[in-house]
Design a protein around this motif. Sequence first.
Motif, PDB file in Angstrom:
ATOM      1  N   PHE A  98     -27.643 -13.861  15.625  1.00  0.00           N
ATOM      2  CA  PHE A  98     -28.506 -13.200  16.451  1.00  0.00           C
ATOM      3  C   PHE A  98     -27.884 -12.133  17.248  1.00  0.00           C
ATOM      4  O   PHE A  98     -26.788 -12.096  17.424  1.00  0.00           O
ATOM      5  CB  PHE A  98     -29.385 -14.264  17.222  1.00  0.00           C
ATOM      6  CG  PHE A  98     -28.668 -14.975  18.431  1.00  0.00           C
ATOM      7  CD1 PHE A  98     -28.387 -14.589  19.592  1.00  0.00           C
ATOM      8  CD2 PHE A  98     -27.689 -16.087  17.697  1.00  0.00           C
ATOM      9  CE1 PHE A  98     -27.573 -15.161  20.390  1.00  0.00           C
ATOM     10  CE2 PHE A  98     -26.956 -16.776  18.644  1.00  0.00           C
ATOM     11  CZ  PHE A  98     -26.865 -16.306  20.055  1.00  0.00           C
ATOM     12  N   SER A  99     -28.834 -11.405  18.091  1.00  0.00           N
ATOM     13  CA  SER A  99     -28.018 -10.510  19.034  1.00  0.00           C
ATOM     14  C   SER A  99     -28.845 -10.510  20.299  1.00  0.00           C
ATOM     15  O   SER A  99     -30.165 -11.079  20.361  1.00  0.00           O
ATOM     16  CB  SER A  99     -28.236  -8.984  18.565  1.00  0.00           C
ATOM     17  OG  SER A  99     -29.579  -8.854  18.091  1.00  0.00           O
ATOM     18  N   PHE A 154     -33.234 -11.157  15.840  1.00  0.00           N
ATOM     19  CA  PHE A 154     -32.866 -11.785  14.594  1.00  0.00           C
ATOM     20  C   PHE A 154     -33.488 -11.455  13.384  1.00  0.00           C
ATOM     21  O   PHE A 154     -34.639 -10.865  13.390  1.00  0.00           O
ATOM     22  CB  PHE A 154     -32.544 -13.338  14.650  1.00  0.00           C
ATOM     23  CG  PHE A 154     -34.098 -14.107  15.150  1.00  0.00           C
ATOM     24  CD1 PHE A 154     -35.059 -14.172  14.253  1.00  0.00           C
ATOM     25  CD2 PHE A 154     -34.462 -14.352  16.437  1.00  0.00           C
ATOM     26  CE1 PHE A 154     -36.190 -14.788  14.531  1.00  0.00           C
ATOM     27  CE2 PHE A 154     -35.590 -14.660  16.694  1.00  0.00           C
ATOM     28  CZ  PHE A 154     -36.585 -15.064  15.891  1.00  0.00           C
ATOM     29  N   LEU A 155     -32.918 -11.718  12.184  1.00  0.00           N
ATOM     30  CA  LEU A 155     -33.778 -11.274  10.804  1.00  0.00           C
ATOM     31  C   LEU A 155     -34.423 -12.682  10.445  1.00  0.00           C
ATOM     32  O   LEU A 155     -33.962 -13.783  10.491  1.00  0.00           O
ATOM     33  CB  LEU A 155     -32.902 -11.105   9.972  1.00  0.00           C
ATOM     34  CG  LEU A 155     -31.892  -9.729  10.233  1.00  0.00           C
ATOM     35  CD1 LEU A 155     -31.080  -9.607   9.012  1.00  0.00           C
ATOM     36  CD2 LEU A 155     -32.783  -8.510  10.255  1.00  0.00           C
ATOM     37  N   GLU A 156     -35.479 -12.462   9.785  1.00  0.00           N
ATOM     38  CA  GLU A 156     -36.551 -13.399   9.392  1.00  0.00           C
ATOM     39  C   GLU A 156     -36.835 -13.255   7.991  1.00  0.00           C
ATOM     40  O   GLU A 156     -37.489 -11.960   7.541  1.00  0.00           O
ATOM     41  CB  GLU A 156     -38.032 -13.632  10.354  1.00  0.00           C
ATOM     42  CG  GLU A 156     -38.474 -14.883   9.898  1.00  0.00           C
ATOM     43  CD  GLU A 156     -39.613 -15.317  11.062  1.00  0.00           C
ATOM     44  OE1 GLU A 156     -39.345 -16.229  11.979  1.00  0.00           O
ATOM     45  OE2 GLU A 156     -40.648 -14.576  10.928  1.00  0.00           O
ATOM     46  N   LEU A 202     -37.556  -8.909   7.922  1.00  0.00           N
ATOM     47  CA  LEU A 202     -38.194  -8.639   8.787  1.00  0.00           C
ATOM     48  C   LEU A 202     -37.383  -8.810  10.149  1.00  0.00           C
ATOM     49  O   LEU A 202     -36.733  -9.685  10.366  1.00  0.00           O
ATOM     50  CB  LEU A 202     -39.507  -9.154   9.372  1.00  0.00           C
ATOM     51  CG  LEU A 202     -40.736  -9.359   8.316  1.00  0.00           C
ATOM     52  CD1 LEU A 202     -41.802 -10.094   8.705  1.00  0.00           C
ATOM     53  CD2 LEU A 202     -40.941  -7.869   8.002  1.00  0.00           C
ATOM     54  N   ILE A 203     -37.309  -7.584  10.844  1.00  0.00           N
ATOM     55  CA  ILE A 203     -36.438  -7.653  12.214  1.00  0.00           C
ATOM     56  C   ILE A 203     -37.450  -8.513  13.482  1.00  0.00           C
ATOM     57  O   ILE A 203     -38.516  -7.628  13.887  1.00  0.00           O
ATOM     58  CB  ILE A 203     -35.988  -6.443  12.773  1.00  0.00           C
ATOM     59  CG1 ILE A 203     -35.078  -5.959  11.560  1.00  0.00           C
ATOM     60  CG2 ILE A 203     -35.351  -6.622  14.050  1.00  0.00           C
ATOM     61  CD1 ILE A 203     -34.408  -4.466  12.065  1.00  0.00           C
ATOM     62  N   VAL A 256     -37.171 -19.989  19.163  1.00  0.00           N
ATOM     63  CA  VAL A 256     -35.818 -20.597  19.434  1.00  0.00           C
ATOM     64  C   VAL A 256     -35.544 -21.272  17.897  1.00  0.00           C
ATOM     65  O   VAL A 256     -34.424 -21.106  17.198  1.00  0.00           O
ATOM     66  CB  VAL A 256     -35.301 -21.483  20.386  1.00  0.00           C
ATOM     67  CG1 VAL A 256     -34.134 -22.236  20.316  1.00  0.00           C
ATOM     68  CG2 VAL A 256     -35.501 -20.807  21.892  1.00  0.00           C
ATOM     69  N   GLU A 257     -36.509 -21.860  17.697  1.00  0.00           N
ATOM     70  CA  GLU A 257     -36.353 -22.498  16.330  1.00  0.00           C
ATOM     71  C   GLU A 257     -36.360 -21.573  15.006  1.00  0.00           C
ATOM     72  O   GLU A 257     -35.588 -21.544  14.250  1.00  0.00           O
ATOM     73  CB  GLU A 257     -37.770 -23.433  15.889  1.00  0.00           C
ATOM     74  CG  GLU A 257     -37.705 -24.256  14.734  1.00  0.00           C
ATOM     75  CD  GLU A 257     -38.971 -24.933  14.264  1.00  0.00           C
ATOM     76  OE1 GLU A 257     -39.215 -25.256  13.500  1.00  0.00           O
ATOM     77  OE2 GLU A 257     -39.683 -25.223  15.319  1.00  0.00           O
ATOM     78  N   ALA A 258     -36.771 -20.515  15.002  1.00  0.00           N
ATOM     79  CA  ALA A 258     -36.710 -19.485  14.289  1.00  0.00           C
ATOM     80  C   ALA A 258     -35.342 -18.750  14.455  1.00  0.00           C
ATOM     81  O   ALA A 258     -34.836 -18.339  13.314  1.00  0.00           O
ATOM     82  CB  ALA A 258     -37.909 -18.308  14.431  1.00  0.00           C
ATOM     83  N   ALA A 259     -34.824 -18.517  15.438  1.00  0.00           N
ATOM     84  CA  ALA A 259     -33.606 -17.972  15.602  1.00  0.00           C
ATOM     85  C   ALA A 259     -32.481 -18.968  15.215  1.00  0.00           C
ATOM     86  O   ALA A 259     -31.620 -18.456  14.733  1.00  0.00           O
ATOM     87  CB  ALA A 259     -33.230 -17.903  17.032  1.00  0.00           C
ATOM     88  N   HIS A 260     -32.508 -20.197  15.352  1.00  0.00           N
ATOM     89  CA  HIS A 260     -31.784 -21.215  14.688  1.00  0.00           C
ATOM     90  C   HIS A 260     -31.837 -21.275  13.160  1.00  0.00           C
ATOM     91  O   HIS A 260     -30.774 -21.065  12.393  1.00  0.00           O
ATOM     92  CB  HIS A 260     -32.033 -22.528  15.237  1.00  0.00           C
ATOM     93  CG  HIS A 260     -31.888 -23.099  16.381  1.00  0.00           C
ATOM     94  ND1 HIS A 260     -32.271 -24.134  17.245  1.00  0.00           N
ATOM     95  CD2 HIS A 260     -30.909 -22.343  17.266  1.00  0.00           C
ATOM     96  CE1 HIS A 260     -31.894 -23.942  18.573  1.00  0.00           C
ATOM     97  NE2 HIS A 260     -30.991 -23.244  18.549  1.00  0.00           N
TER      98      HIS A 260
END
Length: 210
Positions: A48-49, A70-72, A85-86, A39-43
């Motif tokens: 996001f999808s 989400f993209l990182e 990265l996806i 969740v921290e990475a998504a924030h």
Amino acid sequence: MKEHLCKITAHETLVHYLGKNTQNELIQILANAIKEKIVEAAHSAKYFSIILDCTPDVTHVEQMPMIIRFLEMEKSEDENNVEVLIKEHILGFVPLKETTGAFMTETILQELETMSLSVENLCRQGYDNGSNMKGKDNGVQTRMMEINPRAFFVPCSAHSLNLVVNDAATCCLEASSFFDLAQCVCVFLRLNTPLGNSELPYEFSNCETT
């Protein structure tokens, strides 16, 4: 830990902390820690999808897996280039009391709120082709787009392909007749073969009657 295991092996203590309740608690603690990192990475990614589907468990309760993408951004080894990265993660299974579009939409919104993920940053929805999911009037995708018009709906490609193949096989008279004949042969052999007879070919001996 090594000393504790040695005491258990030597029967110096009966307290081993290996019961099912302790194991489940440890698993839940690890799961929560991993979920927090996701969740921290998504924030950090902001947008996001979500990908959702439902399937009943052994107790016939509908379980909805909550999956986010989400993209990182990651730096390469030379630190001069950035790699996009996806990331796709499953955050758990949510039991559903109802499978209506309204109830599922409310459940999704509650889960996003719990994870502090804003529905305004939702950019894509991925569901199957069920009427409660993709319905233009009361489906989940319609209700979500009423809240966020940018949350575009993309149907599941695998489910779409399955429907195409199923319809293609159904509309083809030769294919439909072949499988009907094969089923009739299996039923005939099953009903006319004494129990315990192992002389049937493998493909016939494993046919199931309907």
